[in-house]
Motif scaffolding. Structure first.
Motif, PDB file in Angstrom:
ATOM      1  N   SER A  13      30.287  51.920  38.862  1.00  0.00           N
ATOM      2  CA  SER A  13      31.654  52.064  39.369  1.00  0.00           C
ATOM      3  C   SER A  13      32.606  52.414  38.237  1.00  0.00           C
ATOM      4  O   SER A  13      32.389  52.029  37.082  1.00  0.00           O
ATOM      5  N   THR A  55      37.805  51.096  39.836  1.00  0.00           N
ATOM      6  CA  THR A  55      37.171  50.360  40.932  1.00  0.00           C
ATOM      7  C   THR A  55      36.871  48.939  40.482  1.00  0.00           C
ATOM      8  O   THR A  55      37.079  47.976  41.244  1.00  0.00           O
ATOM      9  N   ARG A  56      36.436  48.793  39.251  1.00  0.00           N
ATOM     10  CA  ARG A  56      36.119  47.446  38.750  1.00  0.00           C
ATOM     11  C   ARG A  56      37.381  46.591  38.634  1.00  0.00           C
ATOM     12  O   ARG A  56      37.352  45.385  38.876  1.00  0.00           O
ATOM     13  N   LYS A  76      42.234  53.968  46.188  1.00  0.00           N
ATOM     14  CA  LYS A  76      41.241  52.889  46.180  1.00  0.00           C
ATOM     15  C   LYS A  76      39.815  53.438  46.201  1.00  0.00           C
ATOM     16  O   LYS A  76      38.897  52.798  45.691  1.00  0.00           O
ATOM     17  N   THR A  77      39.635  54.597  46.790  1.00  0.00           N
ATOM     18  CA  THR A  77      38.314  55.218  46.751  1.00  0.00           C
ATOM     19  C   THR A  77      38.122  55.955  45.426  1.00  0.00           C
ATOM     20  O   THR A  77      39.065  56.555  44.896  1.00  0.00           O
ATOM     21  N   LEU A 111      40.015  47.018  40.665  1.00  0.00           N
ATOM     22  CA  LEU A 111      40.356  46.725  42.068  1.00  0.00           C
ATOM     23  C   LEU A 111      39.501  45.591  42.609  1.00  0.00           C
ATOM     24  O   LEU A 111      39.971  44.754  43.387  1.00  0.00           O
ATOM     25  N   GLN A 112      38.258  45.540  42.186  1.00  0.00           N
ATOM     26  CA  GLN A 112      37.347  44.506  42.678  1.00  0.00           C
ATOM     27  C   GLN A 112      37.443  43.205  41.883  1.00  0.00           C
ATOM     28  O   GLN A 112      36.703  42.247  42.154  1.00  0.00           O
ATOM     29  N   GLY A 113      38.325  43.180  40.870  1.00  0.00           N
ATOM     30  CA  GLY A 113      38.546  41.964  40.110  1.00  0.00           C
ATOM     31  C   GLY A 113      37.518  41.710  39.024  1.00  0.00           C
ATOM     32  O   GLY A 113      37.489  40.633  38.432  1.00  0.00           O
ATOM     33  N   GLU A 114      36.700  42.712  38.734  1.00  0.00           N
ATOM     34  CA  GLU A 114      35.678  42.540  37.685  1.00  0.00           C
ATOM     35  C   GLU A 114      36.260  42.728  36.294  1.00  0.00           C
ATOM     36  O   GLU A 114      35.704  42.246  35.308  1.00  0.00           O
TER      37      GLU A 114
END
Ligand code: 5GP
Length: 115
Positions: A4, A8-9, A45-46, A11-14
């Motif tokens: 990713s 994206t990371r 977001k995509t 956005l995903q909280g990583e």
């Protein structure tokens, strides 16, 4: 499987970063290495679209949503006047191939700002 993107990371909280604003399909963060007094990134977001040309071809409504979020941020933080930069291709300074807009404002006269 492809890894990713950094966005994206986030956005995903990583990866830690404050999401300062979002719409249904886009979100905004502060650039980690600001090039101007105001420097946000507005990001779909995509991660399907690598750059603004792909985004404009593939989902013009999403591009309009990105621009709208940029305008809202500029209204709030910069009196509504701003520069919107989409670095497109490595030769133009693009380093993250998940399309994003740089929203730049404040003391922009002296430099041509990319990132
Ligand atoms: P590009 O060079 O692709 O146009 O822009 C990528 C931008 O993402 C750069 O301005 C860089 O500073 C920013 N950036 C890269 N990694 C991170 C990160 O982990 N957090 C934040 N907030 N910004 C990042």
């Amino acid at each position: 499987m492809t890894e990713s993107s950094v966005f994206t990371r986030i956005l995903q909280g990583e990866i830690p970063a404050e999401i300062i604003a979002q719409t249904e399909n886009a979100f905004a963060i502060r650039d980690i290495a600001p090039q101007a007094p105001v420097h946000f990134l507005v990001i779909p977001k995509t991660e399907r679209y690598r750059d603004v040309v792909e985004l404009a071809d593939g989902d013009p409504a999403l591009l309009a949503e990105v621009v709208g979020l940029a305008r809202a941020l500029a209204d709030e933080h910069a009196g509504g006047e701003f520069r919107l930069v989409f670095n497109t291709g490595p030769g133009a300074g693009q380093t993250v191939f998940h399309v994003h807009a740089h929203v730049l404002a404040g003391q922009l006269e002296e430099k041509t700002l990319g990132a």
